[in-house]
Write an enzyme that holds these catalytic residues in place. Structure first.
Site, short mmCIF file in Angstrom:
data_model
loop_
_atom_site.label_atom_id
_atom_site.label_comp_id
_atom_site.label_asym_id
_atom_site.label_seq_id
_atom_site.Cartn_x
_atom_site.Cartn_y
_atom_site.Cartn_z
CE LYS A 24 -1.27 2.78 2.76
NZ LYS A 24 -1.19 4.19 2.27
CD GLU A 65 12.75 2.88 9.71
OE1 GLU A 65 12.90 3.74 10.61
OE2 GLU A 65 12.63 3.16 8.51
CB CYS A 68 13.35 7.82 9.84
SG CYS A 68 14.12 6.48 8.89
CD GLU A 94 10.95 11.64 12.60
OE1 GLU A 94 11.86 11.04 12.01
OE2 GLU A 94 9.85 11.12 12.87
#
Length: 480
Positions: free
Chosen positions: A178, A252, A286, A386
């Site tokens: 997806k 992750e 990331c 973040e």
């Protein structure tokens, strides 16, 4: 070349969508529509999972020998190698990654993953015999986990698809991918290569869509394992669903990694390294090390060097090979980063370079000015949350122990670096920082080694034999 599409890749063929909903892919540079593709619905997900379920339960793929699967994946790899330039350009067009980064990582790194996993699969102990403590002969088999839902993010779409798709295929699983709605184009090129390589019908199915279809896929009873890369907030929700269903899951997730600059580091070489480790993919990574830790005695030198380095980086059209920092993927991401820049100033941090507003020479596109903050306290939100953009925070430390403490003072634990003239001292720091990956005077990902995070940065590992193991179930067969 038109990028428009009108079908999904389901059960080995191009299938009309269940609804007429579409995704308009907008260039982050021009803000113009570059392609229109179908938007997946829950009905499309149901069809994709049903195809993957049939292919796993009844089809040849899980029943092939590992060598047979390796041969087909090798054909896919060979075909992929011939499309690296096209893949890089498609990704830069759809999500704004600088072409220089796409040619370095967005396209070649996925192909390198395929080759690495092929090597691992050839040496993998799919079956091994053991003699038990009672003298019983035991055959230990590693069998495919089943139907895998692979959900990649938009920032490195092919990279994060391959880390799931390739080990799943080699293990004998079937897959529903997806893609994110921001990056639905590159999987079409990938699907064509899988089809040409001879992957059997139903083994790989691809339906792009948003949050609703992603949630439907995660909770689908026909899915045996979920492999997700994305935000920590989304990862927590996925983990809760998988936990309730006792569904296998690997996550992750986010990061807020620190780069520790020791006083004996070569400052010029360090700055050259931080251009990549802190600002790769325009900061939309990331593993980006956006907290820069410098000693109080060397703090001003590091701030000045970083300001000079970031100021000199070229911002602009992602398809210009000279561009080092491109736009944010979407207007919402641009606005998010700008809010953090404003927040940093409200918290008392000092803007050394950048700040809010469009970069010089640009009047359109979802750009932000690469920004360096000094006088940052690690308790500030810009140091803890973040941001996912080209925003760096320089934080002072007293000594090495203090630097390690600050680096570890984060809910995340994904990556990091230490920069020093003494490699042994750097290794000592690396052993003390609680992250899944770390670099001494460099940062990379080696696909033979496990990649993943501590703490809120995720569960499980990708790459290496450890990454392949996540797509297998262990079975012990006892013999007299």
């Amino acid at each position: 070349m038109t990028l428009d599409r009108d079908a999904f890749f389901i059960d080995g063929d191009w299938v009309a969508p269940a609804s007429g909903d579409t995704i308009q892919v907008v260039s982050p540079h021009t803000e113009q529509v570059v392609a229109t593709v179908p938007e997946g619905s829950t009905a499309d997900i149901d069809a994709a999972v049903a195809a993957a379920r049939r292919a796993f339960d009844e089809g040849p793929w899980p029943r092939m020998s590992p060598e047979e699967r390796i041969g087909i994946v090798q054909s896919f790899s060979n075909l992929y190698a011939g499309k690296l330039g096209e893949m890089a350009e498609v990704i830069s067009t759809e999500m704004g990654s600088p072409l220089s980064f796409s040619n370095l990582a967005q396209a070649p790194a996925p192909w390198m993953q395929i080759e690495a996993f092929l090597g691992i699969a050839r040496a993998y102990p799919w079956e091994e015999s053991r003699t038990g403590v009672l003298g019983t002969e035991v055959l230990v088999r590693r069998e495919p986990v089943g139907v895998v839902a692979a959900i990649p993010p938009w920032n490195v779409p092919q990279f994060t698809i391959m880390s799931k798709l390739v080990p799943a295929l080699l293990a004998g699983c079937t897959v529903v991918v997806k893609p994110a709605p921001e990056t639905p184009l590159d999987p079409y090129l990938m699907a064509e290569l899988l089809q040409e390589a001879g992957v059997p019908h139903g083994v790989v199915n691809i339906v792009a869509g948003g949050r609703e279809v992603g949630e439907h896929l995660v909770s689908h009873p026909g899915v045996d394992k979920v492999a997700f890369t994305g935000s920590t907030a989304a990862g927590r929700k996925i983990a809760a669903v998988c936990g309730q269903q006792l569904k296998r899951v690997s996550l992750e997730l986010g990061g807020k990694s620190a780069a520790i600059v020791l006083d004996d580091a070569d400052l010029a070489a360090t700055m050259e390294g931080l251009k990549f480790t802190a600002l790769m993919n325009s900061g939309q990574a990331c593993v980006a090390q956006t907290r820069i830790l410098a000693s109080r005695s060397n703090y001003a030198n590091v701030v000045d060097a970083l300001a000079e380095t970031v100021s000199a980086m070229q911002v602009g059209d992602p398809l210009d090979p000279a561009t080092e920092i491109g736009p944010m993927v979407a207007q919402r991401q641009q606005e998010r980063v700008e809010k953090y820049i404003a927040l940093g100033q409200e918290e008392g941090a000092r803007v050394v370079v950048g700040g809010n507003g469009m970069p010089d020479g640009l009047s359109s596109g979802w750009y932000v000015r690469p920004t360096v903050f000094a006088d940052v306290d690690n308790r500030m939100r810009i140091a803890q949350e973040e941001i996912f953009g080209p925003v760096l925070s320089v934080i002072a430390f007293d000594d090495v122990d203090d630097a390690v403490r600050i680096a570890n003072d984060s809910e995340y634990g994904l990556a990091g670096t230490v920069w020093t003239g003494d490699v042994d001292a750097g290794l000592d720091v690396a052993r003390r920082v609680r992250t899944g990956t770390y670099g001494v005077n460099t940062y990379t990902m080696d696909f033979a080694a496990p990649f993943g995070g501590f703490k809120s940065s995720g569960v499980g590992r990708e790459f290496g034999p450890e990454g392949l193991a996540h797509y297998t179930e262990l079975k012990s067969i006892y013999q007299p």
